[in-house]
Design a protein around this motif. Structure first.
Motif, mmCIF file in Angstrom:
data_model
loop_
_atom_site.group_PDB
_atom_site.id
_atom_site.type_symbol
_atom_site.label_atom_id
_atom_site.label_comp_id
_atom_site.label_asym_id
_atom_site.label_seq_id
_atom_site.Cartn_x
_atom_site.Cartn_y
_atom_site.Cartn_z
ATOM 1 N N LEU A 151 1.025 -1.171 0.052
ATOM 2 C CA LEU A 151 0.260 0.111 -0.061
ATOM 3 C C LEU A 151 0.978 1.175 -0.115
ATOM 4 O O LEU A 151 1.617 1.325 0.798
ATOM 5 C CB LEU A 151 -0.635 -0.150 1.037
ATOM 6 N N LEU A 157 1.944 -5.350 3.041
ATOM 7 C CA LEU A 157 0.668 -6.077 3.510
ATOM 8 C C LEU A 157 0.771 -7.648 3.291
ATOM 9 O O LEU A 157 1.091 -8.293 2.479
ATOM 10 C CB LEU A 157 -0.497 -5.491 2.443
ATOM 11 N N VAL A 166 -1.930 -10.862 3.152
ATOM 12 C CA VAL A 166 -3.006 -10.892 2.810
ATOM 13 C C VAL A 166 -3.774 -12.180 3.212
ATOM 14 O O VAL A 166 -3.389 -13.500 2.810
ATOM 15 C CB VAL A 166 -2.979 -10.794 1.246
ATOM 16 N N LEU A 178 -4.327 -7.067 5.008
ATOM 17 C CA LEU A 178 -5.444 -6.945 3.829
ATOM 18 C C LEU A 178 -6.343 -8.283 3.893
ATOM 19 O O LEU A 178 -5.756 -9.285 3.797
ATOM 20 C CB LEU A 178 -4.782 -6.596 2.508
ATOM 21 N N ASN A 221 -10.798 -0.538 -3.633
ATOM 22 C CA ASN A 221 -9.885 0.251 -3.007
ATOM 23 C C ASN A 221 -10.108 1.812 -2.650
ATOM 24 O O ASN A 221 -9.358 2.346 -2.551
ATOM 25 C CB ASN A 221 -8.773 0.286 -4.079
ATOM 26 N N SER A 268 -13.038 -5.596 0.666
ATOM 27 C CA SER A 268 -12.000 -5.844 1.622
ATOM 28 C C SER A 268 -11.579 -4.965 2.605
ATOM 29 O O SER A 268 -12.230 -3.964 2.862
ATOM 30 C CB SER A 268 -10.560 -5.469 0.552
ATOM 31 N N LEU A 323 -8.783 -3.585 5.473
ATOM 32 C CA LEU A 323 -7.383 -3.304 5.765
ATOM 33 C C LEU A 323 -7.032 -3.037 7.443
ATOM 34 O O LEU A 323 -7.900 -2.193 7.631
ATOM 35 C CB LEU A 323 -6.688 -2.164 5.054
ATOM 36 N N ILE A 363 -3.391 -0.104 -3.828
ATOM 37 C CA ILE A 363 -2.665 -1.392 -3.067
ATOM 38 C C ILE A 363 -2.398 -2.156 -4.447
ATOM 39 O O ILE A 363 -3.228 -2.468 -5.365
ATOM 40 C CB ILE A 363 -4.148 -2.018 -2.546
#
Length: 184
Positions: A54, A63, A65, A89, A118, A145, A147, A164
């Motif tokens: 990011l 990140l 995931v 994430l 995003n 998503s 974060l 991202i």
């Protein structure tokens, strides 16, 4: 163990009792060891590979995931710290409304940022670890998503579009791809 000739039914019961006296404690110890191991493994923090970055406000964050149900459920549970340039994430797989997140068994404060494609839809700043049950539930308006970052690290606000990106694999050939190859 030695083979014995058994002459009567009483001898058979006696030999079976000796075998049980041996196997019982072995089974008991095995159950205790297995139970302890399972409890230990369930309370270990997960550390996923860094697969995305990011970039926001001239800062770059590495990140981890989470994509599988198990990874999404465990998240940052049991972590005692998170570096200021790291985060997790959570890719939800599709769009959800009123997305619930909670801090059960998370030991650190976090900013929880809900994203739709995003774009930030909801931010929970400095969510504290849950110390009592039931834990507070933080809801994002809509998200594809989520974060989680250390509090205040990125200064993210609702409406921000986040950059991202997947981490590009390192060039395994041995030369910089920006440099032209000579000799043709």
């Amino acid at each position: 163990m030695q083979l014995r000739k058994i002459r009567s039914q009483n001898d058979l019961f006696g030999e079976a009792l000796k075998l049980l006296n041996f196997l019982g404690p072995v089974a008991g110890v095995s159950i205790i060891v297995a139970s302890t191991s399972i409890c230990y493994l369930q309370t270990r923090p997960q550390h996923l590979p860094v697969t995305h970055t990011l970039t926001h406000n001239r800062r770059t964050f590495q990140l981890e995931v989470a994509t599988t149900a198990e990874e999404l459920e465990k998240g940052l549970k049991f972590r005692s710290s998170l570096r200021g340039d790291r985060g997790m994430l959570f890719i939800l797989g599709r769009e959800y409304k009123d997305v619930p997140f909670w801090m059960s068994q998370v030991k650190i404060h976090l900013d929880i940022i809900f994203l739709k494609d995003n774009v930030v839809t909801t931010v929970v700043y400095n969510a504290p670890p849950c110390t009592e049950n039931p834990c507070p539930i933080y809801k994002g308006r809509v998200a594809t998503s989520v974060l989680e970052l250390t509090p205040g690290a990125a200064k993210i606000r609702v409406g921000d579009r986040l950059n991202i990106q997947p981490v590009l694999p390192k060039n395994d050939i041995g030369f910089d791809s920006k440099t032209p190859v000579a000799g043709k």
